[in-house]
Design an enzyme around this catalytic site. Structure first.
Site, PDB file in Angstrom:
ATOM      1  N   LYS A   6     -24.316 -19.581 -16.794  1.00 61.39           N
ATOM      2  CA  LYS A   6     -23.689 -19.746 -16.309  1.00 61.39           C
ATOM      3  C   LYS A   6     -22.479 -20.762 -16.160  1.00 61.39           C
ATOM      4  O   LYS A   6     -23.604 -21.775 -16.609  1.00 61.39           O
ATOM      5  CB  LYS A   6     -23.961 -19.620 -14.690  1.00 61.39           C
ATOM      6  CG  LYS A   6     -23.201 -19.618 -13.608  1.00 61.39           C
ATOM      7  CD  LYS A   6     -22.574 -20.838 -13.624  1.00 61.39           C
ATOM      8  CE  LYS A   6     -23.015 -22.532 -13.446  1.00 61.39           C
ATOM      9  NZ  LYS A   6     -22.569 -23.253 -12.803  1.00 61.39           N
ATOM     10  N   THR A   7     -21.461 -20.379 -17.007  1.00 62.80           N
ATOM     11  CA  THR A   7     -20.706 -21.530 -16.571  1.00 62.80           C
ATOM     12  C   THR A   7     -19.073 -21.244 -17.519  1.00 62.80           C
ATOM     13  O   THR A   7     -18.877 -20.237 -18.811  1.00 62.80           O
ATOM     14  CB  THR A   7     -21.018 -22.807 -17.420  1.00 62.80           C
ATOM     15  OG1 THR A   7     -19.544 -23.609 -17.454  1.00 62.80           O
ATOM     16  CG2 THR A   7     -21.351 -22.753 -19.271  1.00 62.80           C
ATOM     17  N   ILE A   8     -18.201 -21.553 -16.659  1.00 60.61           N
ATOM     18  CA  ILE A   8     -16.920 -20.544 -17.070  1.00 60.61           C
ATOM     19  C   ILE A   8     -16.215 -21.564 -18.682  1.00 60.61           C
ATOM     20  O   ILE A   8     -15.675 -21.034 -18.920  1.00 60.61           O
ATOM     21  CB  ILE A   8     -15.871 -20.483 -15.974  1.00 60.61           C
ATOM     22  CG1 ILE A   8     -15.825 -22.636 -16.072  1.00 60.61           C
ATOM     23  CG2 ILE A   8     -15.453 -20.925 -14.444  1.00 60.61           C
ATOM     24  CD1 ILE A   8     -13.985 -22.698 -14.780  1.00 60.61           C
ATOM     25  N   ASP A   9     -17.057 -22.465 -18.580  1.00 62.67           N
ATOM     26  CA  ASP A   9     -16.617 -23.556 -19.453  1.00 62.67           C
ATOM     27  C   ASP A   9     -17.238 -22.746 -21.442  1.00 62.67           C
ATOM     28  O   ASP A   9     -16.616 -23.626 -22.412  1.00 62.67           O
ATOM     29  CB  ASP A   9     -17.174 -24.925 -19.385  1.00 62.67           C
ATOM     30  CG  ASP A   9     -16.588 -25.297 -19.167  1.00 62.67           C
ATOM     31  OD1 ASP A   9     -15.602 -25.580 -17.725  1.00 62.67           O
ATOM     32  OD2 ASP A   9     -17.464 -26.283 -18.850  1.00 62.67           O
ATOM     33  N   GLY A  48     -21.294 -25.686 -11.074  1.00 59.06           N
ATOM     34  CA  GLY A  48     -19.759 -25.703  -9.995  1.00 59.06           C
ATOM     35  C   GLY A  48     -19.489 -23.448 -10.407  1.00 59.06           C
ATOM     36  O   GLY A  48     -20.831 -23.182 -11.241  1.00 59.06           O
ATOM     37  N   GLU A  94      -9.289 -29.724 -21.157  1.00 60.43           N
ATOM     38  CA  GLU A  94      -8.893 -31.056 -19.904  1.00 60.43           C
ATOM     39  C   GLU A  94      -9.844 -32.123 -20.599  1.00 60.43           C
ATOM     40  O   GLU A  94      -9.976 -33.418 -20.589  1.00 60.43           O
ATOM     41  CB  GLU A  94      -9.639 -30.065 -19.101  1.00 60.43           C
ATOM     42  CG  GLU A  94     -10.508 -31.415 -17.714  1.00 60.43           C
ATOM     43  CD  GLU A  94     -11.372 -30.623 -17.171  1.00 60.43           C
ATOM     44  OE1 GLU A  94     -11.648 -31.683 -15.908  1.00 60.43           O
ATOM     45  OE2 GLU A  94     -11.882 -30.354 -17.231  1.00 60.43           O
ATOM     46  N   TYR A 134      -9.196 -24.958 -10.686  1.00 64.72           N
ATOM     47  CA  TYR A 134     -10.461 -24.334  -9.937  1.00 64.72           C
ATOM     48  C   TYR A 134      -9.611 -22.597  -9.987  1.00 64.72           C
ATOM     49  O   TYR A 134     -10.704 -21.963  -8.891  1.00 64.72           O
ATOM     50  CB  TYR A 134     -10.389 -25.082  -8.033  1.00 64.72           C
ATOM     51  CG  TYR A 134     -10.608 -26.295  -8.273  1.00 64.72           C
ATOM     52  CD1 TYR A 134     -12.756 -26.989  -7.642  1.00 64.72           C
ATOM     53  CD2 TYR A 134     -10.003 -27.549  -8.214  1.00 64.72           C
ATOM     54  CE1 TYR A 134     -13.418 -27.370  -7.871  1.00 64.72           C
ATOM     55  CE2 TYR A 134     -11.072 -29.030  -7.906  1.00 64.72           C
ATOM     56  CZ  TYR A 134     -12.466 -28.855  -8.632  1.00 64.72           C
ATOM     57  OH  TYR A 134     -13.529 -29.929  -8.457  1.00 64.72           O
ATOM     58  N   ARG A 138     -25.231 -29.923  -6.683  1.00 67.36           N
ATOM     59  CA  ARG A 138     -25.369 -30.031  -7.648  1.00 67.36           C
ATOM     60  C   ARG A 138     -26.826 -30.974  -7.972  1.00 67.36           C
ATOM     61  O   ARG A 138     -26.946 -31.976  -8.708  1.00 67.36           O
ATOM     62  CB  ARG A 138     -24.430 -31.078  -7.960  1.00 67.36           C
ATOM     63  CG  ARG A 138     -23.805 -30.277  -8.725  1.00 67.36           C
ATOM     64  CD  ARG A 138     -21.956 -30.989  -9.033  1.00 67.36           C
ATOM     65  NE  ARG A 138     -20.584 -30.263  -9.712  1.00 67.36           N
ATOM     66  CZ  ARG A 138     -20.340 -29.466 -10.540  1.00 67.36           C
ATOM     67  NH1 ARG A 138     -21.509 -29.404 -11.730  1.00 67.36           N
ATOM     68  NH2 ARG A 138     -19.994 -28.481 -10.658  1.00 67.36           N
ATOM     69  N   ASP A 184     -26.950 -27.838 -18.629  1.00 63.46           N
ATOM     70  CA  ASP A 184     -28.025 -28.866 -16.983  1.00 63.46           C
ATOM     71  C   ASP A 184     -28.963 -28.414 -16.165  1.00 63.46           C
ATOM     72  O   ASP A 184     -29.854 -28.572 -16.350  1.00 63.46           O
ATOM     73  CB  ASP A 184     -26.733 -30.130 -16.353  1.00 63.46           C
ATOM     74  CG  ASP A 184     -26.465 -31.265 -17.753  1.00 63.46           C
ATOM     75  OD1 ASP A 184     -26.793 -31.235 -18.351  1.00 63.46           O
ATOM     76  OD2 ASP A 184     -25.768 -31.824 -17.227  1.00 63.46           O
ATOM     77  N   GLY A 217      -9.554 -20.258 -10.900  1.00 62.10           N
ATOM     78  CA  GLY A 217     -10.494 -19.253 -12.040  1.00 62.10           C
ATOM     79  C   GLY A 217     -11.551 -19.000 -11.324  1.00 62.10           C
ATOM     80  O   GLY A 217     -12.667 -18.392 -12.064  1.00 62.10           O
ATOM     81  N   ARG A 218     -12.174 -20.030 -10.956  1.00 60.68           N
ATOM     82  CA  ARG A 218     -14.135 -20.207 -10.621  1.00 60.68           C
ATOM     83  C   ARG A 218     -14.596 -19.166  -9.529  1.00 60.68           C
ATOM     84  O   ARG A 218     -15.437 -18.732 -10.019  1.00 60.68           O
ATOM     85  CB  ARG A 218     -13.863 -22.116 -10.437  1.00 60.68           C
ATOM     86  CG  ARG A 218     -14.045 -22.875 -11.093  1.00 60.68           C
ATOM     87  CD  ARG A 218     -14.896 -24.041 -10.995  1.00 60.68           C
ATOM     88  NE  ARG A 218     -15.322 -24.123  -9.539  1.00 60.68           N
ATOM     89  CZ  ARG A 218     -15.095 -25.487  -9.566  1.00 60.68           C
ATOM     90  NH1 ARG A 218     -16.649 -26.619 -10.612  1.00 60.68           N
ATOM     91  NH2 ARG A 218     -15.603 -25.895  -8.511  1.00 60.68           N
ATOM     92  N   MET A 265      -8.859 -26.341 -17.952  1.00 60.93           N
ATOM     93  CA  MET A 265     -10.986 -26.134 -17.761  1.00 60.93           C
ATOM     94  C   MET A 265     -10.824 -26.901 -18.859  1.00 60.93           C
ATOM     95  O   MET A 265     -11.134 -25.892 -19.555  1.00 60.93           O
ATOM     96  CB  MET A 265     -11.528 -25.693 -16.552  1.00 60.93           C
ATOM     97  CG  MET A 265     -11.333 -26.786 -15.188  1.00 60.93           C
ATOM     98  SD  MET A 265     -12.229 -25.723 -14.238  1.00 60.93           S
ATOM     99  CE  MET A 265     -12.143 -26.673 -12.222  1.00 60.93           C
ATOM    100  N   GLY A 266     -12.434 -27.330 -19.102  1.00 61.96           N
ATOM    101  CA  GLY A 266     -13.624 -27.644 -20.158  1.00 61.96           C
ATOM    102  C   GLY A 266     -13.684 -29.055 -21.064  1.00 61.96           C
ATOM    103  O   GLY A 266     -12.925 -29.051 -21.532  1.00 61.96           O
TER     104      GLY A 266
END
Length: 547
Positions: free
Chosen positions: A198-201, A77, A307, A420, A141, A172, A422-423, A246-247
């Site tokens: 990387k990950t916004i989560d 993502g 989420e 989406y 992905r 991953d 915020g991504r 998200m998360g």
């Protein structure tokens, strides 16, 4: 291509670098490392990349580097700042030797396997500096986990003379990067693999990776909109706003946004699981806050919901597991039953505890749990509108309390899901600097012949000049987990720590926020202006690193 005024002004921003990376650098090696758990198994699976030392870059003597080509992949993502990782990598390899070339593989790891690529030249890179999104080469992905994929990748790397591959991704993707690094090392192919976090989560972090990139920008983007909603809420004074964020695996985003905006309620999945809370416990908690505010004449408020909450409620987890097994075995019989009778049919077939929970769910949610399944036959948790589920159940409970005289107010709900939005925001100064530094650090890891490392930039609450750049072996972050029925090596996800400073700060203030209207309005991300407005890191980092 038409550009906005901000894009034009932003293109000129020169990201800040740690002082140690500004001149020639040398790699200072630390202690050998071991994985966070399951040391014997991980060591057996990664004999060539296990136990490597931590690396820190310090100022060194200038030296000549032979020309080399490098490949880069954006995986998974989107997260704000990906383009700056690539521009930092580009500037880093060009500084080592102007003859070096950078190739981008198109639409993620699939581009490596299918030999779809483009050379990233200075004019292309310049178009994308300090911009959001992954559109320079796109993302995908595809999982890199099979030998034939590694071999197909090797063919094109050899053909293009690529000596090192940088994979920009989450836990991953970086697990896959480590497997690939091990495979190429075992075969003596002479190809290095470096990862970037990387990950916004925000769930890819540990003592060497203080934060994943994109988290800062995404949380600031969501917090701006939450602040706007809070202001609207406080102006109209007639709605409860239920906001899902998200998360899926961790509640870092919800917690950070709560610390930035001070909503009346924020649910943290990890706490729900630790306290073994039921769905009814959560509903009762929210309803009580609504009733208490109503008693004080405030029929409005804001609720933040992560989420992945449903999967953290132990009783819901058990219900979902039984439903998955039951529907896998009796799918045909279930599908032959009249739609209006399906709910009763399921209730009659479940264990008493799960039947009672299933019966208590609103019709729409019960249907999402039993009908909408992914190709593996599992519940699609992200489709469950948790924000609506909770507000409906709160409304039902308040109606019952009204009859008993325990609730005297009005309750009307509005629903939102921020995902989406915020991504792909234009990266904040923090993410622009952090990402550029991560990319530049990756180029130095390559120059020093490293493979199976993740780019690491630490001390991130200090000014950028004082950041510490280096590398951490990916095997150090791994443990064994069950995936699709078999044990696999994976990077351990970082969940919200209930004994950590950010959660403790939130827990100390939430009762006050529930009663009072203590909203904070962060406003939009600022790119130009005073440092204290433009360069501040997340509240999470500030609490974690408070001296």
């Amino acid at each position: 291509m038409t550009k906005s005024a901000l894009q034009i002004a932003r293109a000129a921003y020169q990201p800040k670098l740690p002082k140690a990376l500004k001149g020639a650098v040398v790699a200072k090696e630390g202690e050998p490392t071991q994985s966070v758990a399951d040391q014997e198994e991980i060591k057996k699976l990664f004999p060539n990349t296990y136990g490597m030392p931590l690396i820190q870059f310090v100022e060194g003597e200038a030296k000549e580097y032979a020309p080399m080509n490098v490949g880069v992949i954006l995986s998974g993502g989107q997260a704000p700042g990906g383009h700056n990782v690539i521009s930092g990598l580009f500037d880093g390899i060009k500084k080592l030797n102007p003859a070096n070339k950078l190739y981008g593989f198109i639409l993620g790891p699939g581009g490596l396997v299918d030999h779809k690529y483009m050379e990233l030249t200075a004019d292309i890179i310049d178009e994308y500096r300090n911009t959001g999104g992954f559109d320079i080469i796109g993302s995908g992905r595809t999982k890199l986990e099979k030998e034939d994929q590694f071999e197909k990748g090797y063919e094109i790397l050899k053909e293009l003379g690529i000596k090192a591959l940088v994979i920009i991704g989450g836990d991953d993707s970086n697990t896959n990067a480590c497997v690939l690094a091990e495979y190429y090392a075992a075969k003596n192919y002479g190809i290095q693999v470096i990862g970037c976090p990387k990950t916004i989560d925000g769930d890819l972090k540990n003592e060497m990776i203080e934060t994943s990139f994109g988290f800062d920008t995404a949380c600031k983007t969501y917090s701006e909109v939450i602040g706007n909603i809070e202001r609207d809420c406080n102006s109209a004074r007639k709605y409860w706003h239920f906001i899902k964020l998200m998360g899926r695996s961790a509640s870092h985003i919800a917690l950070e946004c709560a610390l930035q905006t001070q909503p009346n309620i924020c649910i943290i999945s990890e706490e729900v699981e630790a306290k073994n809370m039921s769905l009814d416990d959560i509903v009762t908690y929210i309803a009580q806050v609504v009733a208490d505010r109503a008693a004080a004449g405030n029929n409005f408020g804001t609720v933040l919901i992560p989420e992945g909450l449903i999967e953290f409620i132990p009783a819901m987890k058990r219900l979902i597991a039984e439903l998955n097994d039951f529907l896998a075995a009796n799918g045909e019989e279930f599908n032959s039953i009249k739609r209006s009778k399906q709910r009763e049919y399921i209730i009659s077939k479940l264990s008493p505890e799960n039947a009672a929970i299933y019966a208590s769910l609103p019709e729409g949610v019960a249907r999402q749990l039993s009908l909408d399944r992914d190709p593996h036959g599992n519940v699609q948790v992200s489709l469950i509108e948790t924000e609506k589920l909770l507000s409906e159940m709160v409304a039902t409970k308040l109606a019952a309390w009204k009859e008993e005289g325990k609730f005297v107010g009005k309750f009307a709900a509005q629903h939102h899901f921020f995902g989406y939005e915020g991504r792909c925001a234009a990266p904040s100064n923090f993410d622009a600097d952090y990402c550029y530094s991560l990319g530049y650090t990756a180029s130095m890891l390559i120059a020093n012949g490293k493979t199976g490392y993740m780019s690491s930039v630490r001390n991130t609450t200090a000014p950028a000049a004082e950041w510490i750049a280096g590398g951490v072996p990916i095997t150090m972050m791994m443990n064994m987990e069950r995936r699709h029925g078999e044990m696999k090596p994976v990077i351990q996800k970082a969940l919200v720590k209930l004994d950590g400073a950010p959660f403790k700060a939130f827990a100390a203030m939430r009762d006050t926020w529930a009663k009072e209207t203590a909203y904070v309005y962060p406003g939009p991300i600022q790119y130009f202006g005073p440092t204290e407005v433009c360069d501040q890191p997340t509240k999470t980092l500030q609490y974690e690193q408070a001296k």
